[in-house]
Each structure stands twice: as structure tokens, then as C-alpha cells.
Design a protein around this motif. Structure first.
Motif, PDB file in Angstrom:
ATOM      1  N   LYS A 126       4.572   1.986 -59.729  1.00  0.00           N
ATOM      2  CA  LYS A 126       4.239   0.916 -60.663  1.00  0.00           C
ATOM      3  C   LYS A 126       2.912   1.109 -61.394  1.00  0.00           C
ATOM      4  CE  LYS A 126       6.802  -2.348 -57.950  1.00  0.00           C
ATOM      5  NZ  LYS A 126       6.801  -3.034 -56.712  1.00  0.00           N
ATOM      6  N   THR A 127       2.084   2.037 -60.932  1.00  0.00           N
ATOM      7  CA  THR A 127       0.772   2.194 -61.564  1.00  0.00           C
ATOM      8  C   THR A 127       0.566   3.632 -62.008  1.00  0.00           C
ATOM      9  OG1 THR A 127      -0.407   2.807 -59.538  1.00  0.00           O
ATOM     10  CG2 THR A 127      -0.176   0.450 -59.974  1.00  0.00           C
ATOM     11  N   ASP A 128      -0.455   3.810 -62.812  1.00  0.00           N
ATOM     12  CA  ASP A 128      -0.861   5.149 -63.235  1.00  0.00           C
ATOM     13  C   ASP A 128      -1.958   5.701 -62.327  1.00  0.00           C
ATOM     14  OD1 ASP A 128       0.920   5.053 -65.356  1.00  0.00           O
ATOM     15  OD2 ASP A 128      -0.562   4.160 -66.704  1.00  0.00           O
ATOM     16  N   GLU A 129      -2.198   5.018 -61.204  1.00  0.00           N
ATOM     17  CA  GLU A 129      -3.269   5.414 -60.297  1.00  0.00           C
ATOM     18  C   GLU A 129      -3.001   6.780 -59.651  1.00  0.00           C
ATOM     19  OE1 GLU A 129      -5.675   3.361 -56.613  1.00  0.00           O
ATOM     20  OE2 GLU A 129      -4.277   2.155 -57.772  1.00  0.00           O
ATOM     21  N   VAL A 130      -1.730   7.121 -59.499  1.00  0.00           N
ATOM     22  CA  VAL A 130      -1.339   8.386 -58.880  1.00  0.00           C
ATOM     23  C   VAL A 130      -0.855   9.334 -59.970  1.00  0.00           C
ATOM     24  CG1 VAL A 130       0.237   9.485 -57.248  1.00  0.00           C
ATOM     25  CG2 VAL A 130      -0.749   7.247 -56.709  1.00  0.00           C
ATOM     26  N   ASP A 131      -1.502  10.499 -60.078  1.00  0.00           N
ATOM     27  CA  ASP A 131      -1.132  11.492 -61.088  1.00  0.00           C
ATOM     28  C   ASP A 131       0.071  12.332 -60.658  1.00  0.00           C
ATOM     29  OD1 ASP A 131      -3.395  10.682 -62.544  1.00  0.00           O
ATOM     30  OD2 ASP A 131      -4.656  12.181 -61.558  1.00  0.00           O
ATOM     31  N   TYR A 132       0.159  12.606 -59.364  1.00  0.00           N
ATOM     32  CA  TYR A 132       1.197  13.478 -58.850  1.00  0.00           C
ATOM     33  C   TYR A 132       1.520  13.045 -57.427  1.00  0.00           C
ATOM     34  CZ  TYR A 132       3.417  17.811 -57.198  1.00  0.00           C
ATOM     35  OH  TYR A 132       4.279  18.729 -56.672  1.00  0.00           O
ATOM     36  N   VAL A 133       2.786  13.043 -57.090  1.00  0.00           N
ATOM     37  CA  VAL A 133       3.217  12.689 -55.734  1.00  0.00           C
ATOM     38  C   VAL A 133       4.379  13.582 -55.351  1.00  0.00           C
ATOM     39  CG1 VAL A 133       4.713  10.831 -56.598  1.00  0.00           C
ATOM     40  CG2 VAL A 133       3.976  10.814 -54.211  1.00  0.00           C
ATOM     41  N   ARG A 134       4.389  13.978 -54.077  1.00  0.00           N
ATOM     42  CA  ARG A 134       5.482  14.828 -53.610  1.00  0.00           C
ATOM     43  C   ARG A 134       5.642  14.672 -52.108  1.00  0.00           C
ATOM     44  NH1 ARG A 134       5.289  21.224 -53.068  1.00  0.00           N
ATOM     45  NH2 ARG A 134       6.806  21.214 -51.399  1.00  0.00           N
ATOM     46  N   TRP A 135       6.889  14.735 -51.665  1.00  0.00           N
ATOM     47  CA  TRP A 135       7.177  14.811 -50.245  1.00  0.00           C
ATOM     48  C   TRP A 135       6.999  16.259 -49.796  1.00  0.00           C
ATOM     49  CZ3 TRP A 135       7.778  10.593 -47.396  1.00  0.00           C
ATOM     50  CH2 TRP A 135       8.241   9.429 -47.984  1.00  0.00           C
ATOM     51  N   TYR A 136       6.298  16.471 -48.701  1.00  0.00           N
ATOM     52  CA  TYR A 136       6.088  17.803 -48.121  1.00  0.00           C
ATOM     53  C   TYR A 136       6.642  17.807 -46.704  1.00  0.00           C
ATOM     54  CZ  TYR A 136       2.656  18.852 -51.797  1.00  0.00           C
ATOM     55  OH  TYR A 136       2.035  19.091 -52.990  1.00  0.00           O
ATOM     56  N   SER A 137       7.221  18.917 -46.290  1.00  0.00           N
ATOM     57  CA  SER A 137       7.552  19.050 -44.873  1.00  0.00           C
ATOM     58  C   SER A 137       6.225  18.951 -44.113  1.00  0.00           C
ATOM     59  CB  SER A 137       8.242  20.387 -44.586  1.00  0.00           C
ATOM     60  OG  SER A 137       7.307  21.442 -44.636  1.00  0.00           O
ATOM     61  N   LEU A 138       6.296  18.664 -42.833  1.00  0.00           N
ATOM     62  CA  LEU A 138       5.062  18.514 -42.057  1.00  0.00           C
ATOM     63  C   LEU A 138       4.244  19.810 -42.059  1.00  0.00           C
ATOM     64  CD1 LEU A 138       6.397  16.326 -39.120  1.00  0.00           C
ATOM     65  CD2 LEU A 138       5.390  15.599 -41.298  1.00  0.00           C
TER      66      LEU A 138
END
Length: 166
Positions: A126-138
Motif C-alpha cells: 500500500k505504500t511507496d516506503e518499500v522499494d524492493y521486496v522478495r521472498w528468500y529461502s532461509l
């Protein structure tokens, strides 16, 4: 803290039984305990708990954990739910304390939790606060989190404790 946050008078150290030497304002007649910010950071896990989210924000290309300040009147656990919802559009549960550490750089007590997201769907941001997000394996997260950061310290502590309990 050198000056009273109520009246601005220079503080003096005064003995308080059971506490030791504490800054004291003679004008207000009050001991002045340290004031600091409180924030939460989170290992946000997918429902199967085999992936974790790392984000980048504020134009930096460093992979870190989701984090945010605790609002007045809010519990740390409530802040976890709110911050993940605000930054990622995800609902979380199974909130568990991991570790805390004072971060002098921003005068903040950082409280780290793990939590489990209700889905892996990141389309609800909902916001522009996060530029990039990704799920990573542990294992990928261990390698890709910003090295030398508090986020790395918290993540490694979480992963090491998890491995010990398996």
C-alpha cells in the motif's frame, strides 16, 4: 541526558535507592530516567515457514528486515502487525519474540520478532516506503541480508535458534 526534558534545567546525578546514581532535576524535584525510541523488526515468514522476506528501502540497495517504530499506546506485537500490513499488505500471526538490542545510532531499542504471513502474495503493498521486496529461502536470506547490519544479527540469531530446535 544532560538537561531536564520538562524544564530544561541542567541535571545532576543523585542516588536513588535500588537504582544507583540517576539524573535528577532539582527544579522539578524528579528523577529523569533515559528516554529512547522503541521499534520492531521482523522475520516475516511465508505460511510454510521456509522463506523469509527481505526488503530494500529509501533508495538503498541493502537487503534488510521489515521494521518500524512502535506508536504511543501500541504494544510491540501490535506494531508488528501494523508495520507488515502497511509496508507489505500482508496479515501476520504466530508472532514470537526473537531478540532485542539497543541501537545507539538512532537512540532506539530494537525488538525483533518472527511472524508468519497468511500468504506469499505481495500484490497488496500500500505504500511507496518499500522499494524492493522478495521472498528468500532461509539459506538465501542468510547470504543476502546486509552484512554487518542489525538486520543480519537478528536474522542469524533467529535462524541459529531455529536450527538448534530442529
Amino acid at each position: 541526558m544532560k538537561y531536564c526534558y520538562e524544564c530544561g534545567t541542567k541535571l545532576m546525578d543523585k542516588y536513588l535507592e535500588g537504582e544507583g546514581m540517576i539524573p535528577y532535576c532539582e527544579k522539578c524535584g524528579q528523577y529523569r530516567f533515559p528516554i529512547f525510541n522503541t521499534a520492531v523488526s521482523m522475520e516475516v515468514l511465508n505460511p510454510s515457514q521456509d522463506k523469509v522476506i527481505l526488503i530494500q528501502q529509501y533508495g538503498r540497495t541493502r537487503n534488510i528486515l521489515v521494521a518500524g517504530y512502535v506508536n504511543r499506546g501500541e504494544s510491540a506485537e501490535e506494531a508488528v502487525v501494523r508495520e507488515v500490513r502497511e509496508e507489505l499488505g500482508l496479515e501476520v500471526g504466530h508472532i514470537r519474540f526473537n531478540k532485542s538490542k539497543f541501537y545507539a545510532g538512532s537512540n532506539t531499542l530494537m525488538i525483533n520478532f518472527s511472524c508468519v504471513a497468511s500468504s506469499e502474495d505481495l500484490s497488496g503493498r500500500k505504500t511507496d516506503e518499500v522499494d524492493y521486496v522478495r521472498w528468500y529461502s532461509l539459506d538465501e536470506a542468510r547470504e543476502n541480508v546486509y552484512h554487518g547490519s542489525l538486520a543480519e544479527e537478528f536474522l542469524l540469531h533467529y535462524l541459529d535458534r531455529r536450527e538448534q530446535s530442529e
